[in-house]
Enzyme design. Structure first.
Site, PDB file in Angstrom:
ATOM      1  N   GLY A  43      -5.331 -21.770  50.278  1.00 29.42           N
ATOM      2  CA  GLY A  43      -3.936 -21.795  49.841  1.00 29.42           C
ATOM      3  C   GLY A  43      -3.095 -20.912  50.738  1.00 29.42           C
ATOM      4  CD  GLN A  48      -0.226 -15.914  52.019  1.00 28.57           C
ATOM      5  OE1 GLN A  48      -0.319 -16.967  51.404  1.00 28.57           O
ATOM      6  NE2 GLN A  48      -1.285 -15.197  52.367  1.00 28.57           N
ATOM      7  CB  CYS A  92      -5.010 -12.634  50.209  1.00 28.61           C
ATOM      8  SG  CYS A  92      -3.286 -13.001  50.585  1.00 28.61           S
ATOM      9  CG  LEU A  93      -5.487 -17.268  54.510  1.00 28.29           C
ATOM     10  CD1 LEU A  93      -4.765 -18.555  54.887  1.00 28.29           C
ATOM     11  CD2 LEU A  93      -6.812 -17.162  55.243  1.00 28.29           C
ATOM     12  CG  HIS A 134      -3.861 -15.663  45.481  1.00 23.87           C
ATOM     13  ND1 HIS A 134      -4.688 -14.564  45.610  1.00 23.87           N
ATOM     14  CD2 HIS A 134      -3.180 -15.741  46.654  1.00 23.87           C
ATOM     15  CE1 HIS A 134      -4.494 -14.015  46.797  1.00 23.87           C
ATOM     16  NE2 HIS A 134      -3.591 -14.709  47.454  1.00 23.87           N
ATOM     17  CG  HIS A 138       1.399 -14.847  48.224  1.00 26.50           C
ATOM     18  ND1 HIS A 138       1.376 -13.662  48.907  1.00 26.50           N
ATOM     19  CD2 HIS A 138       0.125 -15.319  48.255  1.00 26.50           C
ATOM     20  CE1 HIS A 138       0.139 -13.418  49.329  1.00 26.50           C
ATOM     21  NE2 HIS A 138      -0.645 -14.409  48.940  1.00 26.50           N
TER      22      HIS A 138
HETATM   23 CO    CO Z   1      -2.661 -14.632  49.277  1.00 24.73          CO
END
Ligand code: CO
Length: 173
Positions: A43, A48, A92-93, A134, A138
């Site tokens: 995701g 991000q 998380c990336l 999640h 963000h």
């Molecule tokens: Co994340």
């Protein structure tokens, strides 16, 4: 397009509702999927990648060869949350290498707009509910490390410190 890493302030900025459901938006969503697959994620939320808009993409399969799992949500809202909560490990990336147990409602009902600006609704549970919540966080500037119990936060403290140091060093370079 690159992944914005913690503690970059862009991860905390307000995200504006999507208003233009145009080709540029669709192209951005496509680029986000490709970046997500390249970085082995399931995701990705627009902030991000430095775009402060209320848009997210996810694919629980995490596999470009299984596009049937791809979902894009614009301006999502949670209209119902299960009372029962579950702990599950998340990453998380924006936090490479950091994994921690996070408690969240086991299922949610969601309303959102698709890339054409059409409203749709989803009932999500298990892994998909986890991913959605999640990414939804963000869009509110909330990061998964904000939701850790004090004990679980302690477990990742040194990794967060390292990310903060690396960010400061990049900012000074
Ligand atoms: Co994340």
């Amino acid at each position: 397009m690159d992944i914005v890493l913690y503690p970059d302030p862009r991860l905390r900025k307000p995200n504006a509702p999507v208003e233009a459901f145009d080709e540029e938006l669709a192209a951005t969503a496509r680029q986000m999927f490709e970046l997500m697959y390249r970085t082995k994620g399931v995701g990705l939320a627009a902030p991000q990648v430095g775009i402060n808009l209320q848009m997210m993409v996810y694919n629980p399969e995490g596999d470009a060869l299984k596009p049937e799992g791809e979902t894009v949500l614009c301006n999502p809202r949670i209209v119902r949350r299960a009372k029962d909560k579950e702990f599950e490990e998340e990453g998380c990336l924006s936090f490479p290498g950091v994994y921690a147990q996070v408690q969240r409602p086991a299922s949610v009902v969601v309303e959102a707009l698709n890339l054409a600006g059409e409203e749709f609704s989803l009932e999500l549970d298990a892994w998909e509910a986890r991913i959605f919540q999640h990414e939804f966080d963000h869009l509110d500037g909330i990061l998964f490390t904000d939701r850790l119990t004090p004990a679980n936060k302690t477990l990742v403290k040194s990794q967060l410190d390292e990310l903060e140091t690396a960010y400061r060093e990049r900012a000074q370079a």
